[in-house]
Structure formats: structure tokens, C-alpha cells
Design a protein around this motif. Structure first.
Motif, PDB file in Angstrom:
ATOM      1  N   ALA A 339     -30.258  64.092 -31.274  1.00  0.00           N
ATOM      2  CA  ALA A 339     -29.531  64.767 -30.196  1.00  0.00           C
ATOM      3  C   ALA A 339     -28.404  65.629 -30.751  1.00  0.00           C
ATOM      4  N   ARG A 340     -27.761  65.161 -31.815  1.00  0.00           N
ATOM      5  CA  ARG A 340     -26.683  65.936 -32.426  1.00  0.00           C
ATOM      6  C   ARG A 340     -27.224  67.240 -33.007  1.00  0.00           C
ATOM      7  N   ALA A 341     -28.368  67.170 -33.684  1.00  0.00           N
ATOM      8  CA  ALA A 341     -28.972  68.381 -34.242  1.00  0.00           C
ATOM      9  C   ALA A 341     -29.452  69.312 -33.141  1.00  0.00           C
ATOM     10  N   LEU A 342     -30.015  68.737 -32.079  1.00  0.00           N
ATOM     11  CA  LEU A 342     -30.553  69.541 -30.976  1.00  0.00           C
ATOM     12  C   LEU A 342     -29.467  70.370 -30.305  1.00  0.00           C
ATOM     13  N   LEU A 343     -28.278  69.810 -30.146  1.00  0.00           N
ATOM     14  CA  LEU A 343     -27.170  70.525 -29.510  1.00  0.00           C
ATOM     15  C   LEU A 343     -26.916  71.863 -30.187  1.00  0.00           C
ATOM     16  N   PHE A 344     -26.842  71.872 -31.509  1.00  0.00           N
ATOM     17  CA  PHE A 344     -26.514  73.100 -32.239  1.00  0.00           C
ATOM     18  C   PHE A 344     -27.715  74.025 -32.369  1.00  0.00           C
ATOM     19  N   LEU A 345     -28.919  73.479 -32.414  1.00  0.00           N
ATOM     20  CA  LEU A 345     -30.107  74.328 -32.481  1.00  0.00           C
ATOM     21  C   LEU A 345     -30.310  75.118 -31.190  1.00  0.00           C
ATOM     22  N   ALA A 393     -20.364  69.571 -42.338  1.00  0.00           N
ATOM     23  CA  ALA A 393     -20.767  68.854 -41.121  1.00  0.00           C
ATOM     24  C   ALA A 393     -22.119  68.169 -41.213  1.00  0.00           C
ATOM     25  N   GLY A 394     -22.743  68.137 -42.379  1.00  0.00           N
ATOM     26  CA  GLY A 394     -24.012  67.427 -42.524  1.00  0.00           C
ATOM     27  C   GLY A 394     -25.112  68.017 -41.665  1.00  0.00           C
ATOM     28  N   ILE A 395     -25.794  67.169 -40.909  1.00  0.00           N
ATOM     29  CA  ILE A 395     -26.951  67.613 -40.126  1.00  0.00           C
ATOM     30  C   ILE A 395     -26.538  68.620 -39.049  1.00  0.00           C
ATOM     31  N   SER A 396     -25.350  68.454 -38.457  1.00  0.00           N
ATOM     32  CA  SER A 396     -24.869  69.406 -37.448  1.00  0.00           C
ATOM     33  C   SER A 396     -24.631  70.779 -38.072  1.00  0.00           C
ATOM     34  N   GLY A 397     -24.110  70.798 -39.291  1.00  0.00           N
ATOM     35  CA  GLY A 397     -23.848  72.058 -39.975  1.00  0.00           C
ATOM     36  C   GLY A 397     -25.120  72.807 -40.315  1.00  0.00           C
ATOM     37  N   VAL A 398     -26.155  72.080 -40.739  1.00  0.00           N
ATOM     38  CA  VAL A 398     -27.439  72.725 -41.044  1.00  0.00           C
ATOM     39  C   VAL A 398     -28.044  73.311 -39.765  1.00  0.00           C
ATOM     40  N   ALA A 399     -27.979  72.554 -38.659  1.00  0.00           N
ATOM     41  CA  ALA A 399     -28.516  73.040 -37.383  1.00  0.00           C
ATOM     42  C   ALA A 399     -27.761  74.281 -36.898  1.00  0.00           C
ATOM     43  N   LEU A 400     -26.429  74.279 -37.051  1.00  0.00           N
ATOM     44  CA  LEU A 400     -25.637  75.438 -36.638  1.00  0.00           C
ATOM     45  C   LEU A 400     -25.967  76.659 -37.497  1.00  0.00           C
TER      46      LEU A 400
END
Length: 518
Positions: A339-345, A393-400
Motif C-alpha cells: 500500500a505504501r508503494a501504491l500511494l506513490f505510484l 525513503a526506501g520502497i516509497s522513494g523508488v515508487a516516487l
């Protein structure tokens, strides 16, 4: 095509659900995802993903000039010549798979995970030959404006993967899905497409003519695409490359979130892009560039609806991921990570959707060089975003980073197109997207606050029943807010969607304000 792609996204989602149930978000699924890196690169190198946009204009030109037999001769030449080259490349990749995996997923330190990735890579590799042949067979059907059999390809492919996992999974684990990939590609992308091409009048000959002028033209058209880094290709590779530096399960979570985002993109962008391209190619062959711009801008205006729908999914990200995936080995921690990755994608979903339309304008006029150059520049410019995003930001940073890269690429490509084609309607497209972003942001903040209040009255929002209640109520509130905003700000696309729903439910026929006069 929209119905087909929507169903293929549903079966693709079902495929991811089965994978999540059997493998969760762990090392085995990471290995399975890494196994696709080499095949995806091969697919890119032989331009199987571009066959519809490079071969259709060449083949269509023969049909327009009533030289169908010559068109089939070119078809045979390209299919046989490139197919032989691809076969040699597959054999080389099969032998070099262990070393290539080390280069393409350098963050993998677990020898057992790497070994599983190599084994599954070797199973999936032969499917690329089937994808290439199927791509050629689909291209001639598209040129004939026949969509039925190509529409079945992704459905059968996904069903093959699901069947392989369910039938062989108890014995082979995640490797079972690799065999499903091979079987699904054989039936959906080759056998059915061969049948469809035969019904479209295909005349295949066993010939290889490396000096044929249209083979050279095909190579010249596809070479920039091969060398260039397209949005989807670079995203698929970077998710695995940078994801390999994340803790185990990071690649899996990114992939699950990316597939969910692409389902929304596919319903709008891919469907419109695939269906409109043969008509763009025909307009280009007729030199009717003014009508091309109108069709391109109209399609982009329609795709602006992706923005508010993405905001709805952002607000409901946790509930949707839980309902779809949280079962079997996919636990609450995997739900939170996905869900965290989905938000930024989702922030960049409109970029992915719009790109499917914009690049086809270039391909229709047989200009593959400019999108390759500017697309590659945008990808290279986004590399620092991936590195800093990963570190900060880890996974969130990659998604962003994925999101920012997608938006950057489509803005550059559309801007260059407008300048070269003197597209006077582009200002209205920019204005519409600006209004949609502002409206959607406001709706998003109100929905988030509304959801927080709603949870106070739902007994247990962490259950499937509680999440379904929240999704239903928030979605209803979203459509009311969107309809009101569309009316107040006079957004014709939103009004049309709202009125269509009302007309369907009431049986009436009401027109958008000003539509009749236009």
C-alpha cells in the motif's frame, strides 16, 4: 479492445492474487520477478513490444496502394529474419543466465535466491520467440482493423500462468508459474494469433531476404526504439534493479503495487492507444495531420479521468490491497508495504496513461527516433531520483522516482510533438489536466478526512467486511463529489461520465451542456 484489456487486467490481478497466496511477498516471489529481467530485455531488443507500432505503418502502406501480395512478402521477410536472430540470442542468454542475473540484480546476496532466479529465467526464455511471432501475427490483424483474436492473447496468457501455478504449485512452488508463462504464451500469443492471421488472409512464405528495402526500413524504425529507453521498459528494469537493494520482499511489493496501478492505466490508456493506432496510421498515410492532432488531443482529454480515479485508489489503497492480496502467505506486513508503494505510484498513473497515446502519434508518422531520444534523456535524468529515493525513503522513494520519471517523459514527448506538428489544441489539453489535478487534490483531502470519520463508526475496519463497507461508502462519496465538481467547474469529460451513468440508470437521454451546439 477496452473490454479485452479490462478483462486481461482482471485476470492479471487474479494471477497476482494466486502468486501472493502461494508466495506472499518474500524471497521466492522476488526470484520469480527477477527471472523476467533477461526475457524482458530480449523482448525489447527484438522490438516485439513495438511490432504493432513499427510494422503496421509499413504493412498499411501496401494495403492503401492495393499491393497486398507485396505486403505479405515483407511480413514473411521480417518474421523469418528477425526470428532467426532472436533464436540465437535466446540460446546465448540461456547459457549466460547466471552471470547476467548478477549484473542485472546486483543487490541479491542470497545464492539460493539467485539460483532459483536463473532456473526460472531459463524456463521463461523460449516464450520470447512465441511473443515475437505472435506480435507479428497480431500486427497484421490490427492493420486489417481486426481486434478479436489479439484481444484474447493477454486473457489466455494470464490464464495459462494461473493454471500452471495452481496445478503444478504444490510440487514446484513458484517455478510452476514459469511453466505457466511458457504454456500461456504458446496458446494465447502464438496458436490463437496464427489462426486469426490466417482468417485475415495471411500469406506466409519461407523466405529470408536480408537486402529487402522494407526490412531495412523496419530495422531503421525499430533501432531507435531498441537503443532508446521507453517508459514501461525502463520502469520494469529499474524496479528489479533498485528493488534488489531493498530487504527481501521489496521487489514483490513494488511489483504488486505496479500491477495494480497498471490495471487502471490499461483500462483507459492502453485500450485507447491500441484501438486508435490503426486509425492514426491511416490518417498519417493520407497526410491528414490536422485530423491526427484532433484525434490525439481528444484521446488525451478522455484520459484525464485517470487522475480523479487514481486519487480514489490512493485514499483506499490499504483497504484495496488487503482485500485483493491478504491471504495465504501474504500477511498484514506485506499489505502495508504494498500500500505504501501504491500511494506513490498512483501519483504518476496519468503519465503512464497519456504516454500510450502520445508515442503512437510519433509511430503513426514512422518517426521512432524523436521519442527514443527524448524518452531516453528523460530516463537518464530520472536515475538520480531512483538513487536518492532508494537511499532516503526506501520502497516509497523508488515508487516516487517511477512516478516522476513517467510524468517527465510524457511532458517532454507531448511538448515536442506539439511544437513540430503545430498542434493548436494542446492548450486546452494542458488546461484540462491542470483543472483535473486541482479538483482531484481537493476531493482527495476531503475523502481522506471523510474516511477517518467513517472509521469511527465501523466496528472493525481491519476485517474484509469492514474494509468493503469503507470502500463502498467512500466510493459513493467520491462520485458525488466528482459529479458536483465537474458541474461547477464545467469539466465536460466529468459531466459526460456522470450523465452517462444517470442515463443508464434512468433510461433517459440527457446531453452535456453545450454539447448539442458544438
Amino acid at each position: 479492445m477496452m473490454a479485452s484489456i479490462f478483462l486481461s487486467r482482471l485476470t492479471g490481478l487474479a494471477r497476482e492474487m494466486v502468486i501472493a497466496y502461494i508466495g506472499g511477498a518474500g524471497a521466492d516471489v522476488d526470484a520469480y520477478q527477477i527471472a523476467f529481467v533477461i526475457p524482458e530485455i530480449l523482448n525489447h531488443v527484438v522490438a516485439s513490444g513495438f511490432l504493432s507500432v513499427t510494422f503496421i505503418p509499413i504493412f498499411t502502406a501496401y494495403l492503401v496502394r492495393d499491393k497486398e501480395d507485396d505486403g505479405w512478402a515483407v511480413f514473411s521477410t521480417v518474421l523469418n529474419s528477425v526470428g532467426i536472430i532472436l533464436g540465437v540470442m535466446i540460446l546465448a542468454a540461456f547459457m549466460l543466465a547466471p552471470r547476467l542475473i548478477q549484473v542485472l540484480a546486483p543487490g541479491v546476496q542470497n545464492p539460493e535466491l539467485a539460483a532459483r532466479a536463473v532456473r526460472m529465467t531459463r524456463i521463461i526464455l523460449p516464450a520470447q520467440l512465441l511473443f515475437f511471432a505472435g506480435g507479428m501475427l497480431m500486427a497484421v490483424q490490427f492493420a486489417r482493423e481486426r481486434f478479436f483474436f489479439p484481444a484474447l492473447a493477454p486473457l489466455v496468457y494470464n490464464l495459462g500462468i494461473i493454471s500452471g501455478g495452481l496445478i503444478l504449485g504444490p510440487w514446484l512452488g513458484m517455478e510452476a508459474f514459469s511453466w505457466g508463462v511458457l504454456c500461456g504464451a504458446f496458446v494465447g500469443n502464438f496458436l490463437l494469433q496464427y489462426w486469426g492471421a490466417r482468417k485475415a488472409g495471411m500469406k506466409w512464405r519461407m523466405r529470408v531476404n536480408l537486402k529487402h528495402p522494407d526490412l531495412k526500413k523496419y530495422i531503421c524504425l525499430t533501432l531507435p526504439l531498441i537503443i532508446g529507453l521507453t517508459m514501461t521498459f525502463s520502469t520494469e528494469i529499474f524496479l528489479k534493479y533498485f528493488g534488489s537493494f531493498l530487504p527481501e520482499g521489496g521487489i514483490s511489493a513494488l511489483n504488486y503495487a505496479f500491477r495494480m496501478m497498471l490495471m487502471l492505466v490499461g483500462l483507459f490508456g492502453q485500450a485507447v492507444g491500441v484501438a486508435s493506432f490503426p486509425f492514426l496510421a491511416r490518417l498519417a498515410a493520407e497526410k491528414n495531420f490536422e485530423q491526427m492532432n484532433r484525434l490525439l488531443d481528444h484521446s488525451l482529454r478522455y484520459l484525464s479521468l485517470v487522475i480523479p480515479l487514481s486519487v480514489l485508489l490512493m485514499v483506499l489503497r490499504h483497504e484495496v490491497v488487503m482485500i485483493i492480496f491478504q491471504r495465504g502467505r501474504f500477511d498484514a506486513a506485506a499489505t502495508e508495504l504494498t500500500a505504501r508503494a501504491l500511494l506513490f505510484l498512483l501519483v504518476g498513473s496519468f503519465g503512464f496513461a497519456a504516454q500510450t497515446i502520445v508515442v503512437r502519434g510519433y509511430y503513426a508518422i514512422q518517426n521512432t527516433l524523436l521519442p527514443a531520444i527524448f524518452g531516453t534523456l528523460a530516463v537518464v535524468m530520472s536515475l538520480p531520483l531512483y538513487w536518492y529515493g532508494l537511499r532516503i525513503a526506501g520502497i516509497s522513494g523508488v515508487a516516487l522516482a517511477v512516478t516522476l520519471s513517467a510524468v517527465l517523459q510524457v511532458l517532454v514527448l507531448y511538448g515536442v510533438w506539439n511544437k513540430k506538428s503545430h498542434n493548436r489544441g494542446s492548450r486546452s489539453v494542458y488546461a484540462l489536466y491542470g483543472r483535473m489535478l486541482l479538483i482531484s487534490a481537493g476531493i482527495g483531502f476531503m475523502l481522506e478526512a471523510f474516511k477517518t470519520i467513517l472509521y469511527r463508526h465501523v466496528s472493525d475496519g481491519s476485517t474484509i467486511t469492514g474494509s468493503l463497507i469503507v470502500i463502498a461508502v467512500v466510493t459513493a462519496a467520491f462520485f458525488v463529489m466528482l459529479a458536483v465538481a465537474g458541474y461547477l467547474f464545467r469539466v465536460a469529460e466529468v459531466e459526460a461520465m456522470a450523465l452517462k451513468l444517470v442515463n443508464r440508470m434512468t433510461g433517459r437521454r440527457t446531453e452535456v451542456r453545450g454539447q448539442k451546439n458544438k
